[in-house]
Write an enzyme that holds these catalytic residues in place. Sequence first.
Site, PDB file in Angstrom:
ATOM      1  N   CYS A   1       0.851  -1.191   0.000  1.00 12.94           N
ATOM      2  CA  CYS A   1       0.000   0.000   0.000  1.00 12.94           C
ATOM      3  C   CYS A   1       0.889   1.244   0.000  1.00 12.94           C
ATOM      4  O   CYS A   1       1.556   1.522  -0.975  1.00 12.94           O
ATOM      5  CB  CYS A   1      -0.963  -0.024   1.174  1.00 12.94           C
TER       6      CYS A   1
ATOM      7  N   HIS B   1      -3.675  -5.353   0.953  1.00 11.28           N
ATOM      8  CA  HIS B   1      -3.000  -5.643   2.225  1.00 11.28           C
ATOM      9  C   HIS B   1      -3.041  -7.127   2.566  1.00 11.28           C
ATOM     10  O   HIS B   1      -3.960  -7.568   3.252  1.00 11.28           O
ATOM     11  CB  HIS B   1      -3.703  -4.880   3.354  1.00 11.28           C
TER      12      HIS B   1
ATOM     13  N   GLU C   1      -1.240  -8.578   4.720  1.00 12.39           N
ATOM     14  CA  GLU C   1      -1.043  -8.735   6.166  1.00 12.39           C
ATOM     15  C   GLU C   1      -2.357  -8.562   6.923  1.00 12.39           C
ATOM     16  O   GLU C   1      -2.413  -8.854   8.121  1.00 12.39           O
ATOM     17  CB  GLU C   1       0.023  -7.746   6.659  1.00 12.39           C
TER      18      GLU C   1
END
Lengths: 985, 265
Positions: free
Chosen positions: B97, B225, B227
Amino acid sequence: MAHRIEVAVPPGQPDAAGASLRRQIEEDLHIHASDVRVIRVYTIDAPLSADELERARTELFTDPIIEQSAIEHSLARDFDFLVEVGFRPGVTDNVGKSAKQGIEDLLGRSLAYEHKVYTSARFAFSGITRDEAERVAKGVLANNLIQQWALKSREEMAAAGDAPLLGLPIVTDTSDATVHEIDLEIDDDALMRLSREGVLALELAEMHAIQGYYRDAAVRAAREALGLPPRPTDIELEILAQTWSEHCKHKIFAATIDYTDADGKTQVIEGLFKQYVKKTTDVVAERVDWLVSVFHDNAGLIRFDDEHLFALKAETHNSPSALDPYGGAMTGIVGVNRDILGAGMGCRCIFNTDVFCFASPFFEGDIPERLLHPRRVLRGVHRGVMDGGNQSGIPDINGAFVFHERFLGKPLVFCGTGGIIPAVINGQPSHEKAARPGDRIVMTGGRIGKDGIHGATFSSEELHEGSPATAVQIGDPITQRNMGEFLLEARDLGLFSCITDNGAGGLSSSIGEMAKDPGGAELHLDRAPLKYPGLAPWEIFLSEAQERMSVAVPPEKLDAFMELAARREVEATDLGEFTDTGRLDCYYQGKLIGSLSMEFLHEGVPKMRLRAELSPQDPQPEVIPQDSDLTQDLKAVLGALNVCSKENFVRMYDHEVRGASVLKQFQGAEEDGPGNAGVVRPVPGSKRGVAVGCGICPKYSDIDAYDMMACAVDEAVRNVVAVGGAIGTIAGLDNFCWPDPVESERTPDGAHKLAQLVRTCEALYDTCVAYDIPLISGKDSMKNDYKIGDTKISIPPTVLFTAAAVLEDAERVVSMDAKHAGDVVYVLGESRHELGGSEYLALKGQLGHSVPKVDTAMARPLYERLAAAIAEGLVASCHDCSDGGLAAALAESAFAGGVGMEIDCGPIALESPAATLFSESQSRFVVTTRPEQAAAFEAALQGSPCYRLGEVTQHPVLRIGANGAAWISADIHELKAAWQAPLNW
Amino acid sequence: MSKTVNALILTGFGINCNDETETAFRRAGADTEQVHLNDLAAAPERLQDFHIFAVPGGFSFGDDVASGRILANRLRYRLGGALLEFVRAGKLAIGICNGFQVLVKMGLLPMTEGEMRQEVTVSHNDSNRYEDRWVRLAVTPGTPCVWLKDIAALDAPVRHGEGKFVPRDAALLEHMKAHGLAALRYVTRDDQPAAGVYPTNPNGAVDDIAGICDPTGRIFGLMPHPEAYVDRTNHPQWTRRDLPEEGEGLRIFRNAVEYAAEHLA
């Protein structure tokens, strides 16, 4: 000399910002531009060489792939009118500040503080008239309080060449650093004039108490010994006004109240806070074992697990948001984040909640002077919270948009934050903290300017002609984020002994509060870093400039603290030390300019005695149309502002930064159904979670404020229970927003408004005690009125109730969307004819009187059984029944799941179908279960009202009827479209 | 895993996703350390102690001026040499990002000519809005990206206002496509090309490109994302679908740690 760099997307390339503005002016002002282009302008007021300037243009300001730029040269081409908008002097310019850092990075050297980068924007419009351009400038682009603007035609621009359109916003108006003495030996009228004109917001009795303090012989002798004049100095009077403000002292909640109820019975209430709010917690504290720190800190703290505490707080930022929606709301959210950062030894923020109350964005009447159109307020508030939350890296996980015509007078902006902290840090319990005599007073974060001076006293008044523009501030999330990370690092290194937020009242409030433990403080105000010169000492002390925290640093840790601050590029300043003199002493350039007894400062405010009397209200008629098309009614209810989808706005918040998200705001097959409580798992590797929900029901206040409060608590609890939260684990926050409830010439109905407040507190106590909910923190905002000329608008009495529950296993939670064809549909709880204040009656132009009543004796065991059934895995979906009633809840559950339902309301049918469908009876849920689990589910709910109404169907149609009669039949996609349409701009 | 893989997670100045990025690397088996940009800049040689360099998501410097620009410049000016040495040593880097915006703007991605020069950009979404929504992503077959090895497709959230991938020109795009550098694309739920259609392609990215890698495949950047999808319960539909315990996003981190263990540690 200042240099201007312009940056824009080249002509012919798509300009997303311009296209978006073009849409907005069409939607908001019905002005049709054929083209809008946006040009970013950076004005660099720093000594840069031509070569350095060129490097800044190419390496910093211009994207080499998609942008063009120019120095001292206009990029606008082929337009009819151009508007440039920039900040006024002293207004926070976050982009300018970052741009300066960017320049320093490329120069490899620091620039002097007074060398700055100022940002502005040019908007080039084609196809509109001058008058239209002016309307766009005033109505969309610029807020006169904080921004300046200029409008030029193409010819005028050509004639002006490349000259700047706006002056540099350098602060030039300086205050005199002289300390003035104030004469209080004046008559009562003059005292009140002094209070009002000086934005002190002190009542006459308070002015008298201050007068008495300065007349006291002992005080006079002590002042003489200190070399202070007998009269108060300006800083002393200002400190007292801040500390004693309604905003800081909660005087109405502390007042003695002579209360006459609806039956004419009278009683004396010795403080609403003590008798209801605190008592709730005292009673419930006997029944729950997880309370750690309540009421006295910046936020409430409860036990999360053996190793962590959980913090929760909500605040309002209404008055600033009325004047500058963007800055006011952003300041609100970053402000409540600081409450969490200042709770215990400093908590990490893990989520935000945001609840807004506005008038309809489709309002078509005249907007009273100084107020903004609700549509503009909504857009600005939303954008402020979006930028504040997103940039701070805190997920927004729950909230609401509430609409009522009287929020035109003042919008309500509630911002809440949850936090987490290890229970023990460096061997010490993390919720305990105290400054000690000798500790250094250190201010960290942003610098001090005139922004926000008188914020606390300003918010303790109604909005009037003289409301100060300085009350408006813009948050700076990045400065705060740097400071926050630094402070958590310093916390873990044990570098400070106490921490608190600089919020309302600025340093005067934070240091005044922190000095209570050691018993005094000595401050040197000339040491405080300023944004620009020329602040009077009292202004330095009171400024509410944002992004600052105050800490007490033991002298032996000071070097380490300052060294770490420097490494993190966080400004930290030693302002003095905590003492045990019993005085708050303020120095300026070595001279004592103010000294107040800590005892008088904190205990000297006279207790108010107020009258409350409930005025009987005539019940409003309720007429249910007999020939109404119930399918159309359902679509209209789903499209009502209080019911309809807010996805368009909520999607612009980050829901899941921190990677802990379990239940998001939007759920179901297309991820667009309205969730109940938000759920996060804040500790990596642990299944424990937190569920947070909210309840807010101002629409019931005009019928009975008691029910408004009971329903708000019940709604918040329902939201939490609907996902699996259990009674006995729920903590509550109460945020009161009231119209002025003090009877006066300006508020002739104050006694009734205060009686409504008493009723509300009764309901808060009754409902929370029934559900074992301790109140762990709260706040009140008591002057939510608008009065200019003959126009007075008072908000409906409103309480936001926030409920949070610690979940043992977050993987057990359920979402609101119906899951599979064949699942059984139930409604839990009792349905009654309770249309008063409902969305349905509002659509029929009525308020009604049959307001929903909360039956806690029925609801509590129902909640316990439902939570147990969810924990056992017996529930496929569960949705709270609230605004719009059963029909809205069924529709939402169905369309979120992408399925239909076949519903027979026979078991719960009331005398009228409309009441059955749209009554807003509390404590109800729509639940679906797998057919093979239906028997076990019914057994689990044994003893509570649980009605089997039908089943989920593959055929995507919602059919509702009763005993053979068909009431509603609608395609779920049509229902969803009706629900999504109104606010989908 | 017997060999220790060390991952550096950059922090400071509005990098927000450092904690969850660290969690993802740890769960993938790496030893991790969060290092503040200023501490790293003060001792650039420390970088060489690590095998993986991660620039997490967030709002560095508030996205002011342009997303990632100020952090990219600061990294380039203060750590450019050390970073080049790091990647030339065959080590791994990821930007997620805002971190992707940073790597692109400092010229570390796609680095088709082996030099740190900006070749592509990530700009304002066509909607001109920040949005949080889950997207479906397909991995380009044959991409050299080691982070995406053996992954065909995955779900992940996008959370950005400036995620529109734009290459310098058509020739560069063709070059990137030919070499599998356009590693990740937005696709429909049934894995068909998004074809630029909102919200499947949430930002108007050219050729639906969501993530890119350098020619070695060791430097990777993406707007979504991963994660934020390490547990089943992160997925917006986990309450209505049978999903594996472990989120699909974690596979990206596992690939990197496995690669580093095999080739570097």
